[in-house]
Design a protein around this motif. Structure first.
Motif: not given
Ligand code: HEM
Lengths: 369, 615
Positions: A158-176
């Motif tokens: 779920v944590a990885v899913g959340g991260f990929l979700g944020f990426l898909a929503a074009r949030r600036n989270v690749r550093w995560l």
């Protein structure tokens, strides 16, 4: 055997988890490459924004400098609207002028390529990981979260899913990506070695729709709180970095290279707050679902069982955090410490109580002693 | 500080500079004022008039002053935060130190092992943390603070609902989100368009000369009040539940029954205000008990299902009109206020004992208590009405194990390897003598006091131990009679609870979740639009300014402002040219014009205080 638990499927599921770990490891290396190549660029934008030249609190545009909106009409003609530029101020106006860092790749082209590779690999690993969890569920013919092996694998999924979700929503989270994949590897490593349990059925006390609601929500909340915590730690580091620059100091080479590339402290703080604020009501509901379950299984909705106690402490911790953010003198770093403490309480509830506190009724941990 | 005001200047946007500043908080300063009037003469009392009357008046002023000051402290956000934190800390020890309520045995064991620490813990009520004085003090203070906080905030909120959105501050540039442009449109037209736009966006609006004010998201405040109010309901419901509830256990043999009266319970606990008259009148019979277990695979021996088939009667029901029900784990039987939970099960070997005269001295099932998951069960059989071969009264006691699936090995001795009765064996040793039942000391029915008993031994002096299968008899030594193992029955144990105020607790929880969701997901924000003839531009141009202020920082609020501005530009097209953001000039440091910040928006535009300006 009365209910067919399928050991074959479970083994295959475990194999998938191992493959996911292998791919996560490659993704981990790719993230490292991204950070390494990114370190070659010298982008000292933070120092410039905080330096003597810039007026304190020079406002930043809300959505970067993207003020042009291109509207494509049905016929194919396009026209460009100049969207009004909105100027924002935050709780720390002195930091408003600080731009977000360029990300792990630091604008370096090869770094960026590695970053994209890393993300693609993360997606692949996520799919394998999801397959592993799914097969486990099919093997045991129930939701896969009755023991710590299943809980841990689902949690990191779920944590990885959340991260990929944020990426898909074009949030600036690749550093995560790097910190996340690192901990996911640790979590999965722990799961397949120490925590692994054979497929088993739920004891009657655990068969309930409320178990399903309660535990699945607990996993989702924990995974999202975890992302919030990583952002909070990043906020603390970045905030100190900016503070040092604002005082005219020179940060060490490592922080100048790594922290410079993170989003600004204002962005990190907002990001962490938003996650925690959204998850908190969900966590409240999780506890209530647990109480309803306890009432139907044990005849009381609250009995000060260690698991219950620690979920209350976690809840109080996050309530403190949210309160602190609305209390003069407590915003920023102090609130961030509270959020981290609250997450540690969650973690203790999840691992610590299962392992160290032995008279809990929630003895479904399934770890062999 | 009243909670509302405090939250006001505390809540986000902008500015660590407001932190701790006494700024907008008009009523926080009476203390300082009083002290200033008469330094050294007391904190609140002011000048003390001569004579006893003066002293009395002074004391009264002093006391009320301190009382009000303390109340303000208690209901301030800061103290609420500290109390919340303390509550979290105070909750910890109860999960690490054994608690008497949950497990008295563990407590006794702990005190045996750690004498000094045990005494220390005892003194600080560490064995009953959740009913201790210090724990109660923290949560009672917190909830007093909570009540003292939400009552004034509710009034304030009601006032805001009746009032109109506050007028635009003088300097919109200082708001957390701001935008502006120039247009050739007439200011009035622009404002009319803006007004319409905002109303269509379901804002509450108010027009003033040269500006429009709008506000939205009142549900946030309502949700916040609902949440905090629901917490109080939840606490009261929990307290009522503790005071009025009752709970007791009963072991029932298959074929046996239970009537819900105090004397029938094996053990019983109740809250301080519980009245035995309130026990729900009903009785039930346990017709059958079923248990099934995995017979293979990795989960060999773990339970699949337990079912207790019962027939129950409520007060006034006909004896032959019982209702049937199945009680399972997680599926209690509800009868009126009471709930019957299935919590355990086990076996009761049926034995018959004849005495030295050949008469039956004892007969029937004796419940044995499970010791492990394979239901190795231990128990004792006490035969009190017994005469020996010579016709003299004596007593017999037997102690041993019942193993549903018998195994014997060197390491564990006799034990069970599976919880179903595949090969039931009763293993016993026997005693005769005085069971000590008339010593006046209450005895546990599952234990044998062997002090005044003599054990049956074989010829070499070793204790006699027999393994009996159903139908086997044991000739007791010296012609003392026989013990026959007839078979076994099953028993189930039930917990009968009469909860109190559960409905209120549920209502409180639902309210808390709904309130919290509204409070955290809805943004309360104000938007202002100002359109005035542009003094710096060519004649006929209008300067349009828009700003928004949210109670919390949210990226959505500036975005919304951008959308609204874009929509308004359709009615007031921007003129090309430089300087579409006069903000940068206006926000430059050094300007010290006061902003007219409205006073009742919970989130003060602290930008307005940045240079120490006090509204
Ligand atoms: C049992 C104790 C309490 C808990 C668990 C609790 C929890 C919370 C939470 C989770 C929030 C965040 C919701 C939001 O941001 O809108 C909040 C907000 C708030 N609480 Fe409490 N609270 C408690 C006691 C109090 C007390 C005693 C006060 C009064 C001093 C208070 C005043 C406030 C105020 C004014 C806000 C709104 C802050 C804002 O709008 O951002 N709370 N509380």
């Amino acid at each position: 055997m009365i209910l067919a638990a399928e050991p074959g499927l479970a083994d295959f599921g475990k194999l998938l988890v191992y493959s996911a770990m292998a791919v996560y490891t490659v993704a981990f290396l790719a993230y490292i490459a991204e950070w390494t190549f990114g370190s070659r660029s010298k982008v000292a934008r933070t120092a410039a924004a905080l330096g003597a030249g810039a007026p304190p609190g020079k406002p930043a545009a809300a959505d970067g400098d993207a003020v042009r909106v291109t509207v494509r009409a049905a016929g194919g003609s396009t026209r460009v609207l100049t969207r009004p530029r909105v100027i924002t101020r935050s709780a720390t106006p002195a930091r408003d002028g600080v731009p977000d860092g360029p990300g792990a790749a630091g604008g370096d082209e090869r770094g960026d390529t590695y970053g994209r590779i890393a993300v693609s690999l993360t997606v692949l690993a996520f799919l394998l990981h999801a397959g592993g969890v799914l097969l486990r569920a099919l093997a045991v013919q129930r939701a896969p979260w009755a023991n710590m092996y299943e809980f841990s694998t689902t949690f990191s999924l779920v944590a990885v899913g959340g991260f990929l979700g944020f990426l898909a929503a074009r949030r600036n989270v690749r550093w995560l990506g790097l910190p996340l994949v690192t901990t996911v590897l640790l979590d999965l490593g722990l799961a397949v070695t120490v925590l692994y349990t054979e497929t088993d059925q739920l004891p009657p006390a655990l068969q309930s729709i409320w178990l399903w609601v309660h535990v699945s929500l607990a996993i989702v909340c924990g995974a999202m709180f975890y992302l919030g915590m990583v952002a909070t730690v990043a906020f603390l580091l970045r905030d100190r970095y900016e503070g040092r620059l604002a005082d005219g100091g020179t940060p060490g080479r490592f922080s100048a290279s790594v922290l410079e590339r993170l989003p600004s402290s204002v962005s990190l703080d907002k990001f962490a707050y938003r996650i925690n604020a959204v998850v908190f009501p969900l966590w409240t509901f999780t506890i209530i679902a647990g109480a309803i379950w306890a009432e139907s299984a044990w005849g009381r909705y609250w009995g000060w069982d260690p698991k219950e106690v620690w979920s209350l402490i976690t809840w109080l911790g996050y309530a403190c955090y949210l309160h602190a953010r609305a209390t003069a003198g407590w915003r920023g770093r102090k609130a961030a410490y509270l959020a981290i403490a609250a997450f540690l309480c969650f973690l203790f509830n999840y691992y610590g109580v299962n392992m160290f506190v032995d008279d809990s009724l929630h003895s479904y941990a399934g770890v062999e002693d | 500080m009243s909670g509302g005001d405090d939250a006001g200047n505390a809540a986000p946007p902008t500015g660590p500079d407001t932190d701790g500043a006494p700024d907008a908080d008009s009523n926080a300063d009476s203390h300082a004022d009083a002290a200033a009037v008469a330094p050294g003469s007391g904190s609140f009392g002011g000048v003390r008039a001569p004579g006893p009357l003066g002293a009395a008046a002074w004391t009264a002023r002093e006391l009320t002053g301190w009382a009000r000051w303390s109340w303000r402290q208690l209901t301030s956000m800061r103290v609420a935060l500290i109390l919340l934190f303390l509550l979290a800390l105070a909750t910890v020890p109860g999960s690490l130190i054994p608690q008497r309520d949950a497990n008295p045995l563990l407590v006794a064991e702990f005190k045996d092992r750690h004498a000094t620490l045990g005494d220390l813990y005892e003194r600080f009520q560490m064995f009953e943390v959740y009913s201790s004085v210090w724990f109660s003090a923290v949560y009672i203070l917190l909830f007093v603070s909570l009540a003292g906080c939400i009552v004034p905030r509710t009034w304030q909120f009601a006032g805001q609902l009746r009032g109109r959105p506050p007028r635009a501050p003088r300097r919109l540039t200082r708001m957390p989100a701001y935008t502006s442009w120039r247009t050739a449109r007439d200011p009035d037209d622009v404002l009319r368009a803006a007004h319409g736009l905002l109303r269509r966006g379901r804002f509450r609006t108010a027009r003033a000369a040269g500006s429009v004010a709008a506000e939205k998201g009142y549900l946030r405040e309502a949700g916040n009040l609902l949440f905090h109010g629901a917490l109080i309901v939840l606490l009261l419901a929990f307290a009522a539940g503790q005071l009025y509830r009752s709970e007791g256990g009963k072991l029932v043999m298959a074929g046996g029954g239970f009537a819900n009266t105090l004397i029938q319970y094996d053990d019983f606990r109740s809250g301080a205000l519980f009245d035995a008259e309130d026990l729900e009148p009903f009785h039930f019979d346990l017709d059958e008990f079923h248990a099934s277990f995995h017979r293979s695979g990795p989960d060999l021996g773990t339970p699949i299902d337990f079912r207790a088939e019962v027939t129950y009667w409520r007060a006034g029901d006909d004896e032959d009109e019982g209702r049937e029900a199945t009680i399972r784990v997680n599926h209690p039987l509800s009868v009126g206020d009471a709930k019957v939970y299935l919590i355990g099960h086990g076996f009761a070997p049926v034995v018959t004992v004849t005495d030295g005269q050949g008469e039956v001295a004892f007969g029937g099932p004796v419940p044995f208590l499970p010791q492990d998951s394979a239901l190795t069960s231990s128990g004792v059989i006490k035969v009190t009405d017994y005469v020996n071969r010579d016709g003299e009264p004596d007593q017999l006691g037997f102690q041993g194990f019942f193993s549903p699936t018998f195994r014997l090995n060197a390491e564990r001795g006799p034990h069970s390897s599976f919880p179903d009765p595949d090969d039931p064996v009763l293993t016993l040793t026997g005693y005769h003598g005085n069971l000590g039942l008339d010593s006046g000391i209450p005895q546990n029915v599952y234990q044998l006091n062997t002090r005044h008993l003599e054990q049956f031994t074989d010829g070499s002096g070793d204790p006699l131990r027999v393994n009996l299968r159903p139908g086997d008899s044991w000739e007791l030594p010296d012609g003392r009679g026989t013990l026959t193992f007839e078979g076994y029955e099953r028993w189930a144990s039930f917990q009968i609870s009469t909860p109190a105020a559960n409905g209120w607790a549920l209502a409180g929880s639902v309210g808390a979740v709904l309130g919290l969701t509204a409070s955290l997901l809805i943004q309360r924000r104000r938007i202002w639009v100002r359109a005035v003839p542009d003094r710096d531009g060519p004649p006929g141009t209008t300067l349009v300014e828009m700003a928004s202020l949210g109670r919390t920082e949210s990226a959505k609020i500036p975005e919304e402002l951008g959308d609204l501005a874009a929509a308004l530009q359709a009615h007031a097209p921007p003129l090309p040219g430089p300087g579409d953001t006069p903000a940068e000039a206006a926000a430059a440091p050094g300007t010290s014009e006061k902003s007219v910040a409205s006073s009742e928006m919970p989130a003060q535009p602290s930008a307005g205080h940045r240079e120490g300006a006090v509204p």
